[in-house]
Scaffold this active site. Structure first.
Site, PDB file in Angstrom:
ATOM      1  N   HIS A 228       0.853  -1.190   0.000  1.00  0.00           N
ATOM      2  CA  HIS A 228       0.000   0.000   0.000  1.00  0.00           C
ATOM      3  C   HIS A 228       0.887   1.238   0.000  1.00  0.00           C
ATOM      4  CE1 HIS A 228      -3.934   1.952   1.700  1.00  0.00           C
ATOM      5  NE2 HIS A 228      -3.234   2.809   0.967  1.00  0.00           N
TER       6      HIS A 228
ATOM      7  N   HIS B 193       1.391   4.684  -2.747  1.00  0.00           N
ATOM      8  CA  HIS B 193       1.024   5.388  -3.973  1.00  0.00           C
ATOM      9  C   HIS B 193       2.280   6.068  -4.515  1.00  0.00           C
ATOM     10  CE1 HIS B 193      -3.347   5.032  -3.071  1.00  0.00           C
ATOM     11  NE2 HIS B 193      -2.906   5.049  -1.822  1.00  0.00           N
TER      12      HIS B 193
ATOM     13  N   HIS C 289      -9.449   0.446  -1.479  1.00  0.00           N
ATOM     14  CA  HIS C 289      -9.414   1.182  -0.217  1.00  0.00           C
ATOM     15  C   HIS C 289     -10.810   1.101   0.420  1.00  0.00           C
ATOM     16  CE1 HIS C 289      -5.689   2.665  -1.773  1.00  0.00           C
ATOM     17  NE2 HIS C 289      -5.556   3.652  -0.911  1.00  0.00           N
TER      18      HIS C 289
ATOM     19  N   GLU D 154     -11.409   3.065   6.000  1.00  0.00           N
ATOM     20  CA  GLU D 154     -10.569   4.097   6.619  1.00  0.00           C
ATOM     21  C   GLU D 154     -11.483   5.244   7.038  1.00  0.00           C
ATOM     22  OE1 GLU D 154      -6.773   6.998   5.518  1.00  0.00           O
ATOM     23  OE2 GLU D 154      -8.144   6.353   3.937  1.00  0.00           O
TER      24      GLU D 154
ATOM     25  N   ASP E 228       1.845   4.147   2.572  1.00  0.00           N
ATOM     26  CA  ASP E 228       0.775   4.918   1.939  1.00  0.00           C
ATOM     27  C   ASP E 228       1.321   6.031   1.051  1.00  0.00           C
ATOM     28  OD1 ASP E 228      -1.762   5.682   1.232  1.00  0.00           O
ATOM     29  OD2 ASP E 228      -2.438   6.188   3.239  1.00  0.00           O
ATOM     30  N   ASP E 229       1.491   7.225   1.602  1.00  0.00           N
ATOM     31  CA  ASP E 229       2.029   8.382   0.866  1.00  0.00           C
ATOM     32  C   ASP E 229       3.184   8.958   1.675  1.00  0.00           C
ATOM     33  OD1 ASP E 229      -0.097   8.833  -1.388  1.00  0.00           O
ATOM     34  OD2 ASP E 229      -1.256   8.551   0.447  1.00  0.00           O
TER      35      ASP E 229
END
Length: 357
Positions: free
Chosen positions: A22, A24, A210, A213, A291-292
Site C-alpha cells: 500500500h 502510492h 481502499h 478508513e 501509503d504516501d
C-alpha cells in the site's frame, strides 16, 4: 505506553524482508523532487502552494483530513509530465524502500490524475515500468504495478481508463486494480461494473480496494461482496464487525495497514489507538505500509518502528506479520519461497532476540 526500540531491535526490523502493498507512487513525491521537476518542466505552482521544501514539510504536518491532503496531493502531481519524471519518481521510492529492507513492492498509481491533465497513459506506465525493471536489476527487488481508479470520478470514466489500460494488463505490465481517493460519499458498489469488466476480460488480475478508513465496516464488506476483491487497503474499521473479523481471519483476507498515514489524516490521534493488536490476536493477516510517505513523514521502516514503540511486538510476532505479508503478496510461488528463506535467515541471524522472547 511507549515501548523501547533498541538499536538491536531497529536492526532486526530493518533486515526483515518486508513486502509493501500500500504505497502510492505519486505519494512518494518528496518536496525536493517536486520543485526540481517543476523547474525542469517550467511548471508554475499555484500561489497558495508552499514555496519551499521547508514550507512543504510544515504544511504536510498539518493536514485537517483526507480531503485536505488530497487537495495538496493533486497539485503536486502537476509537475509530472514526461516519461523520465515518472521514472525518476518511482526509482527514488524503490531506492528508499530498499534501504529500509523492503524486498517486494506492489505499488499504486493513478492514471486518471494524469490523463485528465493531457498526459498519455503510455507515458505514465512506460516510466513506471522502466523503473520497476531497473529496480529489479540494480537492487534485486521485485515490484508490481497496480492501477487505481479515483472514486471521486464517475464510474464511466473508470471504464474508459480500464479500456485504455487493457494492452498493459494483456502484456502483464499492470498486475492489479485498486480503488482510492476519498471514500465518502463514493461507496465501492458504484464501481461494480468497472471491476467486473476488468475481471471478465483478464481473469488473472488481482483486485483490491481502499475501504474502512473513512467509511465504516460495510465499505469493507461491500468491497468483498460487490467488487470481489481479495485484499483490503486500510480496513481499520473492520474491527467494529465481529462477523467481518471472522470472515477476514477464516479466508485470510489481508489488510494493508498504514499506521502513520492514519495519524496524519486524523483517523486516530496516535498509532496506539489502531486495532493492530486486535487484528494480530484474531488471526486477521495484515501488512504494515507507508501509503504516501513523502506527505506523511515516514517510509516502511518508520512505520514498523512506530508500531513497535506502541505495541511492543516480540520478534516472533514480527516474523508472523512479515510472513503474512509474504503470503498475501501477488508475486509467484517461487518468489514467495525466496522471501520465506530470507525471513528464516534473519531469524537465524537474530537468534538472540528470538530466544529472549
Amino acid at each position: 505506553m511507549v515501548h523501547e526500540c533498541s538499536p538491536r531491535m531497529t536492526e532486526f526490523l530493518r533486515e526483515l524482508p518486508k513486502c509493501e502493498h500500500h504505497v502510492h507512487l505519486e505519494g512518494t513525491l518528496e518536496p525536493s523532487l517536486l520543485f526540481q521537476l517543476a523547474e525542469r518542466n517550467n511548471i508554475t505552482l499555484p500561489s497558495n502552494f508552499p514555496a519551499s521544501v521547508a514550507a512543504c514539510n510544515e504544511r504536510y504536518n498539518n493536514f485537517a483530513d483526507l480531503q485536505d491532503f488530497l487537495d495538496h496531493y493533486y497539485v503536486g502531481m502537476s509537475v509530472l509530465i514526461k516519461e523520465d519524471d515518472f521514472y525518476d519518481l518511482a526509482m527514488e521510492y524503490f531506492k528508499r524502500a530498499h534501504a529500509d529492507g523492503c524486498v517486494h513492492s506492489e505499488v499504486f498509481f493513478d492514471p486518471q490524475g494524469h490523463v485528465e491533465r493531457g498526459i498519455p497513459i503510455h507515458t505514465v506506465v512506460s516510466g513506471f515500468e522502466r523503473a520497476c525493471k531497473d529496480a529489479n536489476e540494480k537492487l534485486g527487488t521485485t515490484n508490481k504495478l497496480i492501477m487505481c481508479l479515483l472514486r471521486h470520478l464517475p464510474a464511466a470514466d473508470g471504464l474508459q481508463t480500464i479500456a485504455s489500460a487493457a494492452p498493459y494488463y494483456q502484456a502483464g505490465v499492470i498486475h492489479g486494480l485498486g480503488l482510492d481517493s476519498a471514500e465518502k460519499p463514493f461507496p465501492p458498489e458504484l464501481f461494480t461494473d468497472c471491476y467486473k469488466t476488468l475481471k471478465d476480460q483478464f481473469p488473472h488480475v488481482n483486485l483490491t480496494a481502499h475501504a474502512g478508513e473513512e467509511g465504516d465496516h460495510t465499505y469493507v464488506t461491500n468491497s468483498l461482496n460487490k467488487l470481489n476483491v481479495t485484499r483490503i487497503d486500510h480496513g481499520v474499521n473492520s474491527q467494529h464487525s465481529d462477523e467481518l473479523m471472522a470472515h477476514l481471519a477464516e479466508n485470510q483476507v489481508m489488510l494493508s495497514l498504514c499506521p502513520m498515514s492514519n495519524v496524519k489524516l486524523q483517523v486516530v490521534k496516535d498509532v496506539s489507538e489502531l486495532p493492530i493488536r486486535k487484528f494480530l490476536d484474531a488471526g486477521v493477516p495484515f501488512s504494515i505500509n507507508s501509503d504516501d510517505p513523502a506527505y506523511f513523514g515516514g517510509y516502511i521502516l518508520d512505520n514498523y518502528i512506530h508500531v513497535h514503540t506502541r505495541f511492543g511486538f516480540t520478534p516472533k510476532e514480527w516474523t508472523k506479520v512479515v510472513l503474512n505479508g509474504i503470503n498475501g503478496s501477488w508475486c509467484d510461488d517461487h518468489r514467495k519461497a525466496e522471501l520465506r528463506q530470507k525471513l528464516q535467515n534473519v531469524e537465524t541471524k537474530f537468534s538472540d532476540l528470538m530466544t529472549d522472547n
